[in-house]
Scaffold this motif. Sequence first.
Motif, PDB file in Angstrom:
ATOM      1  N   GLY A 130     -10.586  -0.257 -10.372  1.00 36.65           N
ATOM      2  CA  GLY A 130      -9.506  -1.155  -9.966  1.00 36.65           C
ATOM      3  C   GLY A 130      -8.624  -0.512  -8.921  1.00 36.65           C
ATOM      4  O   GLY A 130      -8.318  -1.118  -7.886  1.00 36.65           O
ATOM      5  N   VAL A 131      -8.227   0.746  -9.156  1.00 38.03           N
ATOM      6  CA  VAL A 131      -7.338   1.433  -8.215  1.00 38.03           C
ATOM      7  C   VAL A 131      -8.052   1.634  -6.877  1.00 38.03           C
ATOM      8  O   VAL A 131      -7.557   1.241  -5.815  1.00 38.03           O
ATOM      9  CB  VAL A 131      -6.878   2.787  -8.804  1.00 38.03           C
ATOM     10  N   VAL A 132      -9.268   2.208  -6.938  1.00 42.02           N
ATOM     11  CA  VAL A 132      -9.979   2.528  -5.688  1.00 42.02           C
ATOM     12  C   VAL A 132     -10.264   1.259  -4.887  1.00 42.02           C
ATOM     13  O   VAL A 132      -9.921   1.155  -3.710  1.00 42.02           O
ATOM     14  CB  VAL A 132     -11.288   3.290  -5.992  1.00 42.02           C
ATOM     15  N   PHE A 133     -10.880   0.280  -5.528  1.00 40.24           N
ATOM     16  CA  PHE A 133     -11.255  -0.912  -4.771  1.00 40.24           C
ATOM     17  C   PHE A 133     -10.064  -1.821  -4.492  1.00 40.24           C
ATOM     18  O   PHE A 133     -10.097  -2.607  -3.552  1.00 40.24           O
ATOM     19  CB  PHE A 133     -12.391  -1.652  -5.479  1.00 40.24           C
ATOM     20  N   GLY A 134      -9.007  -1.679  -5.270  1.00 40.00           N
ATOM     21  CA  GLY A 134      -7.769  -2.397  -4.969  1.00 40.00           C
ATOM     22  C   GLY A 134      -7.191  -1.922  -3.649  1.00 40.00           C
ATOM     23  O   GLY A 134      -6.813  -2.722  -2.791  1.00 40.00           O
ATOM     24  N   VAL A 135      -7.177  -0.600  -3.472  1.00 38.08           N
ATOM     25  CA  VAL A 135      -6.652  -0.031  -2.224  1.00 38.08           C
ATOM     26  C   VAL A 135      -7.576  -0.367  -1.056  1.00 38.08           C
ATOM     27  O   VAL A 135      -7.137  -0.818   0.004  1.00 38.08           O
ATOM     28  CB  VAL A 135      -6.486   1.507  -2.366  1.00 38.08           C
ATOM     29  N   LEU A 136      -8.908  -0.179  -1.288  1.00 34.00           N
ATOM     30  CA  LEU A 136      -9.869  -0.403  -0.201  1.00 34.00           C
ATOM     31  C   LEU A 136      -9.839  -1.836   0.321  1.00 34.00           C
ATOM     32  O   LEU A 136      -9.962  -2.068   1.513  1.00 34.00           O
ATOM     33  CB  LEU A 136     -11.292  -0.087  -0.695  1.00 34.00           C
ATOM     34  N   GLN A 137      -9.676  -2.783  -0.589  1.00 30.29           N
ATOM     35  CA  GLN A 137      -9.762  -4.176  -0.167  1.00 30.29           C
ATOM     36  C   GLN A 137      -8.445  -4.704   0.399  1.00 30.29           C
ATOM     37  O   GLN A 137      -8.413  -5.781   0.984  1.00 30.29           O
ATOM     38  CB  GLN A 137     -10.216  -5.067  -1.328  1.00 30.29           C
TER      39      GLN A 137
END
Lengths: 264, 282
Positions: free
Chosen positions: B69-76
């Motif tokens: 959630g954190v990683v792909f939240g930031v990436l997207q």
Amino acid sequence: MDVSTRTEGIVEQSETPPGKPVVVVDDLHVDYKVHATGKRAKNSRRKLLTPTRGLSSVHALRGVSFTAYENESIGVIGSNGSGKSTLMRAIVGLTPPSKGAVYASSRPNMLGIGAALIPDLSGEKNIILGGLALGLPKERIKQLQEEIIEFAELENFIDLPMRTYSSGMQARLKFAIAVARDHEILIVDEALAVGDRRFRQRSEDRIRGIRENAGTVFLVSHSMKSIADTCSRVIWLNQGQLMMDGGPEEVIEAYQGSKGQPDD
Amino acid sequence: MNAADFAAENNLHRVGARPPLHRYLQEMWERRDFAITMAKFKIEANNQKNRLGMLWIGLSPVLTAAVYGVVFGVLQGDRRPDNFASFIIAGVFLFQYFTNTMNNGAKSIVSNRALVQSLAFPRMTLPMATVVQQLLNVTVIISVMYVILFVLGNPIKLSWLLIVPLVVIMTVFNAGVALFMSRLTAHTRDITQLLPIINRFFFYSSGVLFPIDRILSSFPALLQVYDFHPIYEFLVIGRGVLLQGYTVPSEYWWYASGWAALLLIIGTVTFWAAEESYGRVD
């Protein structure tokens, strides 16, 4: 393969006339294909990715034939690597034959319950799991539980995880679970070598009991004493072939006579 | 008279011969207590090794979802799907059910080799035991998921109950995959090396972390293919019945059921066909 002559041969050898045949082993061959690892003495200049790397075939059984009858207990002897365990696994149907076949009146059972058990769980839970693995219904296991615990002499330890048991205690438990059900055809591979003298005595009694209940028992052992004490017939295997098949005294004598020679 | 006739005359059968499919399934049904007990005991034994025990069954997907959630939240960035936290939770939790069953099912014969070589029973019991084990786990996981989704502000709806038929469909599908994969790994051990890659392929292709329909909006043809991606279907259904602001295309229920039935048949027949060979020592 002419069975009638083979049957006559058996009649000559055993003193009591044979009853109903329960296991027929017909010209049984078993090959293992093994990926050999490690370096070979010769021919060692092989490349790492050569596809045929070290694939060798082990001919574990080379044409074994015999017929076992109801009420017999058959000892199987031979030096290490003679194919005893392979023959037993083929009789149970665990190792598929590469040639020939095994026929039986019902599926033979091997006394190899140990693999089904979970060392982290208590002895009591392992009795349930082992019983189910043998195909006993749950209710029957509950009835047999006391008897199993008593036979294994584990009354005080049955709530402890099995990994805390000594190797003798574990072996007793496995044996007790395995003989709790009635077996028509039972295969006992080296299992009697476990436990102290008293337990060995009781195990042998139990196996005689199975035989008296119209069962057929195969006993693989290196202990000539327990073979001579328990068996009515002995088969001697050597390098995957049937060397001799007959009464315990003469076969054991012949086997022991051959021992000490270079090939053993 | 040859040995086969002699055996037939005395009513002896060839040992280890594979029974016909219906008899085989019946024999397996008779061993259902063994499969279920083994599944329960394995869970118990696994939990005893960890201090937090049972808690890990729920904790592990929560932590996984948090990291993704954190990683792909930031990436997207601002291209995040609506209701992002719940989107990730539902995706990760449901995907893990598939992937855990596939992994453990695939190894069920290989990792029980000693058992397979010492006792005779229908081998299908082993992959089915792992399916049961994961099904028991998923009931815990789904209760955890309900709590988290509620805390994240999704209103409790009657459609939350539709998770039950979804789990049924997924279980049937997973069982088929587990049976199929366990036969493959039993014969070719190398497949275990491929498993993580297969997992990753499904993980990234089924839209666990990002909305496929938004990413592929400029390729409508590809999006139509996605209508028939089984795991994507499971996730769409799951999010549709659970999350605020998502809906389920009703045909997806039919597609998903179709996949499940198909995989179960393929898996069962493939596994049964090799029944005689699982005990081979090589």
